[in-house]
Design a protein around this motif. Sequence first.
Motif, short mmCIF file in Angstrom:
data_model
loop_
_atom_site.label_atom_id
_atom_site.label_comp_id
_atom_site.label_asym_id
_atom_site.label_seq_id
_atom_site.Cartn_x
_atom_site.Cartn_y
_atom_site.Cartn_z
N MET A 90 31.35 44.22 12.84
CA MET A 90 29.98 44.10 13.25
C MET A 90 30.10 44.50 14.92
O MET A 90 31.00 44.32 15.53
CB MET A 90 29.57 42.36 13.39
CG MET A 90 28.12 42.13 13.92
SD MET A 90 27.61 40.55 14.08
CE MET A 90 28.63 39.64 14.96
N LYS A 102 27.18 45.97 10.30
CA LYS A 102 26.00 45.32 10.90
C LYS A 102 26.06 45.48 12.42
O LYS A 102 26.88 45.63 13.11
CB LYS A 102 26.32 43.74 10.84
CG LYS A 102 25.18 42.98 11.17
CD LYS A 102 25.31 41.42 10.90
CE LYS A 102 24.17 40.67 11.34
NZ LYS A 102 24.25 39.27 11.19
N GLU A 160 23.09 46.28 7.89
CA GLU A 160 22.06 45.50 8.44
C GLU A 160 22.04 45.82 10.10
O GLU A 160 22.93 45.82 10.65
CB GLU A 160 22.19 44.00 8.19
CG GLU A 160 21.11 43.08 8.72
CD GLU A 160 21.49 41.75 8.48
OE1 GLU A 160 20.24 40.87 8.78
OE2 GLU A 160 22.58 41.11 7.93
#
Length: 235
Positions: free
Chosen positions: A1, A58, A79
């Motif tokens: 992330m 992400k 995402e």
Amino acid sequence: MLILKPKFDFEVSVEMEITPSVAKADEQEIKDFEVYYGKKKVKLSELFEIKKEGDEAKLVLEGDFSKVKWVGTRMDEGEIVVKGNIGDHCGAYMTGGKIVVEGNALDWLGAEMKGGEIIVKGNARNYVGCAYYGDMTGMSGGKITVDGNVGNYIGEKMGGGEIEIKGSAGDFIGTEMKDGVIVIHGDCGFVGGDMKGGTIKIKGNFELVPGFKEVEDGFEGDVNAGGKGKVVKIA
């Protein structure tokens, strides 16, 4: 992330074609990722605080990104979570993955997208799911949901997919629409101009262009364009 936070308030727009795949790069590559700040090409680390946590695809954007354009362009996986507002062209041309905007979105949200999902928890402005000027087809797949209100020209030249507006919309909804579904839970202005196919479902008040005829389950048109699109009133 990957977590990005602006280092300062931007005076000019930032052109940043970034997708969650960047989060899988090493930290130095991320810092050196090039974007435009106005007319000047700069490194990502010059504009944003950068925090990398693992290699998950992400991207988390914290703060005001309303002057940051093209986030999620051609995105195909992963995402993006925007913890604030986002600028123009968010999710343009995307084919997969998910974008969640916790604030508001500006113009051209999901323009010409082919797949994936975009959720805006605030409002969006004009040209949601539209075609860019000179192009023949707008959004052709995926889904866009806006919890608030939107502006004008929603789903213009839309060729597939679904747009759901939980608030109200402006004028020229589904202009030149070919396929797909637009759902508006509130009110809107004129709908269906030169519509050729697809379905527009509206719960609130709306204005039809003259080229529609009443049929058993709603209205069909635009007959002036030889269209077979449907405009349906929903409960």
